[in-house]
Design a protein around this motif. Structure first.
Motif, PDB file in Angstrom:
ATOM      1  N   LEU A  40      13.188  26.934  19.035  1.00  0.00           N
ATOM      2  CA  LEU A  40      12.770  27.038  20.435  1.00  0.00           C
ATOM      3  C   LEU A  40      11.971  28.323  20.661  1.00  0.00           C
ATOM      4  CD1 LEU A  40      16.089  25.940  22.200  1.00  0.00           C
ATOM      5  CD2 LEU A  40      14.012  24.578  21.895  1.00  0.00           C
ATOM      6  N   TYR A  41      12.366  29.360  19.958  1.00  0.00           N
ATOM      7  CA  TYR A  41      11.669  30.654  20.043  1.00  0.00           C
ATOM      8  C   TYR A  41      10.211  30.494  19.605  1.00  0.00           C
ATOM      9  CZ  TYR A  41      11.414  35.797  19.640  1.00  0.00           C
ATOM     10  OH  TYR A  41      11.098  37.125  19.796  1.00  0.00           O
ATOM     11  N   GLY A  42      10.019  29.930  18.411  1.00  0.00           N
ATOM     12  CA  GLY A  42       8.664  29.761  17.899  1.00  0.00           C
ATOM     13  C   GLY A  42       7.840  28.808  18.736  1.00  0.00           C
ATOM     14  N   LYS A  43       8.463  27.742  19.238  1.00  0.00           N
ATOM     15  CA  LYS A  43       7.729  26.786  20.071  1.00  0.00           C
ATOM     16  C   LYS A  43       7.250  27.440  21.362  1.00  0.00           C
ATOM     17  CE  LYS A  43      10.137  22.696  18.294  1.00  0.00           C
ATOM     18  NZ  LYS A  43      11.133  21.639  18.581  1.00  0.00           N
ATOM     19  N   ARG A  44       8.096  28.311  21.945  1.00  0.00           N
ATOM     20  CA  ARG A  44       7.670  29.013  23.156  1.00  0.00           C
ATOM     21  C   ARG A  44       6.497  29.930  22.871  1.00  0.00           C
ATOM     22  NH1 ARG A  44       8.164  34.010  24.730  1.00  0.00           N
ATOM     23  NH2 ARG A  44       9.708  34.506  23.132  1.00  0.00           N
ATOM     24  N   VAL A  45       6.603  30.698  21.788  1.00  0.00           N
ATOM     25  CA  VAL A  45       5.520  31.623  21.438  1.00  0.00           C
ATOM     26  C   VAL A  45       4.228  30.853  21.169  1.00  0.00           C
ATOM     27  CG1 VAL A  45       4.702  33.245  19.694  1.00  0.00           C
ATOM     28  CG2 VAL A  45       7.052  33.408  20.542  1.00  0.00           C
ATOM     29  N   ASN A  46       4.322  29.769  20.400  1.00  0.00           N
ATOM     30  CA  ASN A  46       3.126  28.994  20.079  1.00  0.00           C
ATOM     31  C   ASN A  46       2.515  28.363  21.327  1.00  0.00           C
ATOM     32  OD1 ASN A  46       3.245  29.599  17.365  1.00  0.00           O
ATOM     33  ND2 ASN A  46       4.330  27.731  16.802  1.00  0.00           N
ATOM     34  N   ALA A  47       3.368  27.891  22.255  1.00  0.00           N
ATOM     35  CA  ALA A  47       2.854  27.297  23.488  1.00  0.00           C
ATOM     36  C   ALA A  47       2.123  28.344  24.327  1.00  0.00           C
ATOM     37  CB  ALA A  47       3.999  26.672  24.292  1.00  0.00           C
ATOM     38  N   GLU A  48       2.683  29.552  24.398  1.00  0.00           N
ATOM     39  CA  GLU A  48       2.033  30.618  25.157  1.00  0.00           C
ATOM     40  C   GLU A  48       0.708  31.016  24.523  1.00  0.00           C
ATOM     41  OE1 GLU A  48       4.905  33.721  25.298  1.00  0.00           O
ATOM     42  OE2 GLU A  48       6.151  32.751  26.829  1.00  0.00           O
ATOM     43  N   LEU A  49       0.691  31.087  23.187  1.00  0.00           N
ATOM     44  CA  LEU A  49      -0.547  31.449  22.499  1.00  0.00           C
ATOM     45  C   LEU A  49      -1.604  30.362  22.659  1.00  0.00           C
ATOM     46  CD1 LEU A  49       0.905  32.990  19.216  1.00  0.00           C
ATOM     47  CD2 LEU A  49      -0.129  34.198  21.137  1.00  0.00           C
TER      48      LEU A  49
END
Length: 227
Positions: A40-49
């Motif tokens: 979930l952490y990586g998905k949030r970061v990738n979505a923001e990027l």
């Protein structure tokens, strides 16, 4: 001393791992890229990027369209303006394009640093979680799965690590999935667990700044009259 502490911690748990039907191995493997993108952490970061990248691409297209229009207008004035006046306007336009190019490069560099910082923070925070998994499995180390050519048993813990990280860290921004188990307490006297961040940004599937072609790009020069 660190190696000895890890070995002693590992010897205390293999029976527990066997009872759970898990492979007991001193070495475990993990896919770093899949770990980051699967949590979930990586998905949030990738979505923001990705959102930031889309905004940057839209801004780039707008700027390029404005430069194209300005270049056409300037070219149309070539036949009616004195050569010296046209040269001054052309030089000013080239300076503007160069300034926009430098600003764009700074924005792109900032996006790359943002990716690197987010990934470094992620890997710093998951060290203790992975260390707990190592102790539970009766292992002493984790290797990057990409460095392994062949294994005799299923010793990859990527999925287990993703589930544990999601439960303890959520998306890294204070949002946890529902009905999360309480974080597993650290083993008293165990060493601090760390995992080094990648030397280069992981492949997130998005580009911080994508050129989506147009006629005029930063660096375009308007040729003075007669050249």
């Amino acid at each position: 001393m660190l190696r000895l502490a890890l070995v002693l911690a590992a010897l205390a748990t293999p029976a527990q791992a066997q009872q759970l039907g898990e492979v007991v191995s001193p070495i475990l493997t993990l896919d770093r890229e899949a770990l980051f993108s699967g949590t979930l952490y990586g998905k949030r970061v990738n979505a923001e990027l990705e959102a930031a990248s889309n905004l940057l691409a839209a801004e780039t297209r707008r700027i390029e369209a404005e430069l194209e229009a300005e270049e056409r207008a300037l070219t149309e004035q070539r036949a009616t303006l004195p050569a010296a006046e046209f040269r001054a306007l052309a030089d000013a336009f080239d300076d503007k394009v160069q300034a926009l190019r430098e600003e764009r490069e700074r924005t792109q560099d900032a996006a790359v640093r943002q990716i690197e910082a987010a990934q470094a923070d992620f890997f710093n925070r998951i060290g203790p979680i992975l260390g707990q998994l190592v102790r539970e499995r009766g292992a002493v180390m984790i290797l990057d799965r990409r460095a392994i050519l062949l294994t005799a048993a299923d010793v990859d813990i990527t999925r287990a690590a993703i589930a544990r990280i999601d439960a303890e860290l959520g998306d890294g921004d204070g949002n946890l999935p529902g009905d999360d188990p309480a974080p597993v307490p650290a083993v008293p006297g165990a060493p601090v667990d760390t995992i080094p961040a990648p030397d280069a940004p992981l492949d997130t599937g998005t580009e911080p700044d994508a050129d989506e072609g147009s006629g005029t790009t930063p660096g375009t020069e308007v040729a003075p009259d007669g050249e």
